[in-house]
Design an enzyme around this catalytic site. Structure first.
Site, PDB file in Angstrom:
ATOM      1  N   GLN A 117      11.451 -15.590   6.409  1.00 39.98           N
ATOM      2  CA  GLN A 117      10.183 -16.055   5.836  1.00 39.98           C
ATOM      3  C   GLN A 117      10.286 -15.800   4.328  1.00 39.98           C
ATOM      4  O   GLN A 117       9.958 -14.728   3.840  1.00 39.98           O
ATOM      5  CB  GLN A 117       8.996 -15.277   6.440  1.00 39.98           C
ATOM      6  N   ASN A 164       0.401   1.424   7.339  1.00 42.13           N
ATOM      7  CA  ASN A 164       0.229   0.727   6.070  1.00 42.13           C
ATOM      8  C   ASN A 164       0.318   1.658   4.870  1.00 42.13           C
ATOM      9  O   ASN A 164       0.618   1.230   3.774  1.00 42.13           O
ATOM     10  CB  ASN A 164      -1.121   0.013   6.031  1.00 42.13           C
ATOM     11  N   GLY A 181      -8.640  -5.404  11.739  1.00 41.80           N
ATOM     12  CA  GLY A 181      -9.432  -6.569  12.093  1.00 41.80           C
ATOM     13  C   GLY A 181     -10.325  -6.217  13.290  1.00 41.80           C
ATOM     14  O   GLY A 181      -9.918  -5.468  14.166  1.00 41.80           O
ATOM     15  N   ARG A 199       0.806  -1.228   0.000  1.00 43.85           N
ATOM     16  CA  ARG A 199       0.000   0.000   0.000  1.00 43.85           C
ATOM     17  C   ARG A 199       0.834   1.272   0.000  1.00 43.85           C
ATOM     18  O   ARG A 199       0.325   2.355  -0.225  1.00 43.85           O
ATOM     19  CB  ARG A 199      -0.952  -0.023   1.213  1.00 43.85           C
ATOM     20  N   GLY A 238       5.897  -5.317  13.125  1.00 46.84           N
ATOM     21  CA  GLY A 238       7.045  -4.484  12.762  1.00 46.84           C
ATOM     22  C   GLY A 238       6.656  -3.147  12.168  1.00 46.84           C
ATOM     23  O   GLY A 238       7.504  -2.286  11.968  1.00 46.84           O
TER      24      GLY A 238
HETATM   25  C1  UD1 Z   1      -2.988  -6.895  10.690  1.00 44.31           C
HETATM   26  C2  UD1 Z   1      -4.075  -7.805  11.247  1.00 44.31           C
HETATM   27  C3  UD1 Z   1      -5.294  -6.960  11.595  1.00 44.31           C
HETATM   28  C4  UD1 Z   1      -4.901  -5.861  12.558  1.00 44.31           C
HETATM   29  C5  UD1 Z   1      -3.741  -5.029  12.002  1.00 44.31           C
HETATM   30  C6  UD1 Z   1      -3.233  -4.081  13.052  1.00 44.31           C
HETATM   31  C7  UD1 Z   1      -3.745  -9.929  10.075  1.00 44.31           C
HETATM   32  C8  UD1 Z   1      -4.266 -10.856   9.050  1.00 44.31           C
HETATM   33  N1  UD1 Z   1      -4.421  -8.803  10.248  1.00 44.31           N
HETATM   34  O1  UD1 Z   1      -3.470  -6.360   9.476  1.00 44.31           O
HETATM   35  O2  UD1 Z   1      -6.280  -7.748  12.207  1.00 44.31           O
HETATM   36  O3  UD1 Z   1      -6.018  -5.042  12.813  1.00 44.31           O
HETATM   37  O4  UD1 Z   1      -2.653  -5.884  11.635  1.00 44.31           O
HETATM   38  O5  UD1 Z   1      -2.257  -3.232  12.544  1.00 44.31           O
HETATM   39  O6  UD1 Z   1      -2.773 -10.258  10.732  1.00 44.31           O
HETATM   40  N2  UD1 Z   1       4.006  -9.723   7.772  1.00 44.31           N
HETATM   41  C9  UD1 Z   1       4.951 -10.743   7.746  1.00 44.31           C
HETATM   42  N3  UD1 Z   1       4.761 -11.799   6.905  1.00 44.31           N
HETATM   43  C10 UD1 Z   1       3.668 -11.906   6.112  1.00 44.31           C
HETATM   44  C11 UD1 Z   1       2.702 -10.881   6.150  1.00 44.31           C
HETATM   45  C12 UD1 Z   1       2.899  -9.803   7.001  1.00 44.31           C
HETATM   46  O7  UD1 Z   1       5.954 -10.688   8.461  1.00 44.31           O
HETATM   47  O8  UD1 Z   1       3.590 -12.887   5.387  1.00 44.31           O
HETATM   48  C13 UD1 Z   1       4.233  -8.575   8.669  1.00 44.31           C
HETATM   49  C14 UD1 Z   1       4.180  -7.238   7.963  1.00 44.31           C
HETATM   50  O9  UD1 Z   1       5.471  -6.870   7.508  1.00 44.31           O
HETATM   51  C15 UD1 Z   1       3.688  -6.305   9.053  1.00 44.31           C
HETATM   52  C16 UD1 Z   1       2.860  -7.210   9.962  1.00 44.31           C
HETATM   53  O10 UD1 Z   1       3.198  -8.537   9.620  1.00 44.31           O
HETATM   54  O11 UD1 Z   1       4.747  -5.750   9.791  1.00 44.31           O
HETATM   55  C17 UD1 Z   1       1.377  -7.003   9.773  1.00 44.31           C
HETATM   56  O12 UD1 Z   1       1.038  -7.253   8.426  1.00 44.31           O
HETATM   57  P1  UD1 Z   1       0.109  -6.269   7.611  1.00 44.31           P
HETATM   58  O13 UD1 Z   1       0.012  -6.741   6.227  1.00 44.31           O
HETATM   59  O14 UD1 Z   1       0.508  -4.872   7.839  1.00 44.31           O
HETATM   60  O15 UD1 Z   1      -1.296  -6.563   8.351  1.00 44.31           O
HETATM   61  P2  UD1 Z   1      -2.523  -5.586   8.428  1.00 44.31           P
HETATM   62  O16 UD1 Z   1      -3.238  -5.589   7.135  1.00 44.31           O
HETATM   63  O17 UD1 Z   1      -2.121  -4.291   8.966  1.00 44.31           O
HETATM   64 CA    CA Z   2      -0.187  -3.252   9.290  1.00 41.92          CA
END
Ligand code: UD1
Ligand code: CA
Length: 498
Positions: A108, A263, A176, A49, A138
């Site tokens: 990962q 985001n 969420g 995003r 993170g």
């Molecule tokens: C996530 C939560 C959501 C919550 C929000 C709060 C999920 C599915 N949703 O959404 O419920 O309200 O955070 O901010 O978890 N990441 C990895 N590996 C992956 C995917 C993501 O390490 O395969 C890391 C990203 O770099 C990030 C964090 O996990 O730092 C959260 O991922 P992100 O895609 O930002 O989740 P949100 O859509 O914000």
């Molecule tokens: Ca996020």
């Protein structure tokens, strides 16, 4: 079923903790030994995003990578060896950027969701008999150590399988939502999958959790990719545990601002503004005056002593430390530099990787490039550029000079327009100017060169050879006079016109 948990984070006395002491972690009810806690930080995502070629967690707020904020906070809760950063997108860049923190990394390779991130970390987290895994995002850098501790303690006290940190947001969209069945959490529904009714729920999942490590890895294979993104959602663990009759609870944060994620660029801008404002409040509390703070850019790690005054449009960046009783006047930009006490920085001074002794006076419009070391009470004036120099105590270079690769002693006077010729097109050479030297205006000092203690350099000299102590060096063409020459020329011109 468990009775209603008392689930509010205690209001922490200080949001941005000056106190960095480590508070003892909660003892789990039984056995009596303290819970062994690992912290996992999810930082593998791309950050689609943002529309950026840089990984999301390396974008900066408050002048520091978002992930670096999260790690610094985690290190106030557990030692670095118990912190596991899950990296993936641009993994090497991310690792390099924060390697100095001493944390562990988990790769990962494919980013198949937040649940997948924890699947990949299974082995890394299997060491040390960890009882509990605290999961941080993170990309959410405003979380405080107090809140992480409260989450962890509440989780231990509740003997839950999963505890999530929730928050009530006025605008919950994008997050969420927490679906409660009485005191317990039944599920977390992601925005994309939420019904119109569920979208009205204002209690959001912050993306911070505490898990029982054994329970997490016993049940994590219950996750599936049957959702709009085709990812393994960590959030689905709430439903997985619920269905297995394992306890899922939520603890609500008292300060929803702490859990905000980044985001989008717009969200990052908001977080940056929050962090900088908090920083300025901290400085004000510590006795620093900041005029028109909204015009100033002060990074998170900057330190400033009491009774220092910061004027509008000043930038203090990186690891800059400013002592007490200084005045930083408008339009000065100071990066990674250390200033003593009672330093006067006049307007428009630019400084990087430099040190300035107490009582020194800089500017207006001085340019201190990396490696400039300005002694106590020294003066660097307008349009003076310095690089890799030592300027001794009380020495003065007040006007229009370039001083590079120079070792200048105490009580030296550098006249206006003096240039150290430090570069021969291939190599840089050093100029040594000993204590008490007087360099006349408009001198060019061709390095390598040494001017001995107490010597004089006549104005407008080009000095190419060493000058012995206490000597006078001339290095200019001798002046000659042609009496009446100008008058004769004028008269000759007048005759032509008649
Ligand atoms: C996530 C939560 C959501 C919550 C929000 C709060 C999920 C599915 N949703 O959404 O419920 O309200 O955070 O901010 O978890 N990441 C990895 N590996 C992956 C995917 C993501 O390490 O395969 C890391 C990203 O770099 C990030 C964090 O996990 O730092 C959260 O991922 P992100 O895609 O930002 O989740 P949100 O859509 O914000
Ligand atoms: Ca996020």
């Amino acid at each position: 079923m468990a009775k209603a948990p008392e689930s509010k984070v205690k209001t922490s006395p200080s949001k941005h903790p000056a106190a960095r002491q480590r508070v003892a972690l909660p003892a789990s009810q039984s056995p009596a030994r303290p819970a062994r806690i690992a912290v996992a930080i999810m930082a593998a995502g791309k950050g689609t995003r943002l529309k950026s070629k840089h990984p999301k967690v390396l974008h900066e707020i408050g002048g520091k990578a978002i992930l670096a904020h999260v790690i610094a906070t985690a290190k106030q809760v557990v030692p670095a060896e118990d912190i596991f950063v899950i990296i993936g997108h641009e993994a090497e860049r991310v690792r390099e950027a924060v390697a100095g923190t001493g944390v562990n990394f988990v790769l990962q390779r494919e980013q198949r969701g937040t649940g997948h991130a924890l699947m990949v970390a299974r082995e890394a987290l299997s060491g040390n008999n960890y009882d509990q895994v605290v999961v941080l995002s993170g990309d959410a850098p405003l979380i405080t150590p107090e809140t992480i501790r409260s989450l962890s303690e509440f989780h231990s006290a509740q003997k839950a399988s999963m505890t999530l940190l929730s928050a009530d947001l006025d605008n919950p969209s994008g997050y969420g939502r927490v679906i409660r069945g009485g005191p317990l959490v039944q599920a977390i529904v992601e925005e994309k999958s939420a019904s119109v009714r569920q979208k009205k729920i204002r209690e959001i999942n912050s993306g911070f959790y505490a898990f029982s490590r054994p329970d997490l890895y016993e049940h994590i294979n219950g996750l599936s990719t049957a959702n709009p993104h085709g990812e393994y959602y960590l959030t689905d663990m709430a439903g997985v545990f619920s269905r297995a009759r394992k306890k899922v609870v939520a603890i609500k944060t008292s300060d929803a601002g702490e859990v905000l994620g980044s985001n989008t660029r717009a969200e990052m801008m908001m977080l940056d503004a929050r962090l900088r404002l908090a920083k300025i409040r901290e400085l004000l509390d510590n006795g620093v005056t900041v005029f028109y703070p909204h015009t100033c850019v002060i990074d998170s790690d900057v330190e400033v002593g009491a009774d220092t005054v910061i004027e509008p449009f000043v930038q203090l960046l990186g690891n800059t430390k400013v002592g007490a009783d200084c005045r930083i006047r408008s339009y000065s930009v100071i990066r990674n530099s250390v200033l003593g006490q009672n330093v006067m920085v006049r307007p428009g001074t630019i400084m990087e990787d430099s040190r300035v002794g107490s009582g020194a006076v800089l500017g207006p419009y001085s340019h201190l490039r990396p490696g400039s070391d300005v002694g106590e009470g020294a003066h660097v004036g307008n349009f003076v550029e310095t690089k890799k120099i030592k300027l001794g105590k009380g020495s003065k270079a007040n006007h229009l000079s370039y001083l590079g690769d120079a070792d200048i002693g105490d009580g030296v006077n550098i006249g206006a327009g003096t240039i150290t010729c430090n570069y021969d097109g291939v190599n840089k050479h050093t100029t040594v100017i000993e204590d008490g030297v007087f360099v006349g205006s408009d001198s060019t000092l061709v390095a390598p060169l040494k001017i001995g203690r107490g010597a004089y350099v006549a104005a407008a000299s080009c000095i190419t050879d060493d000058v012995p102590a206490d000597a006078l060096a001339f290095g200019r063409a001798r002046q000659s006079i042609k009496e009446g020459w100008a008058r004769q020329k004028r008269e000759a011109q007048q005759e032509k016109h008649h």
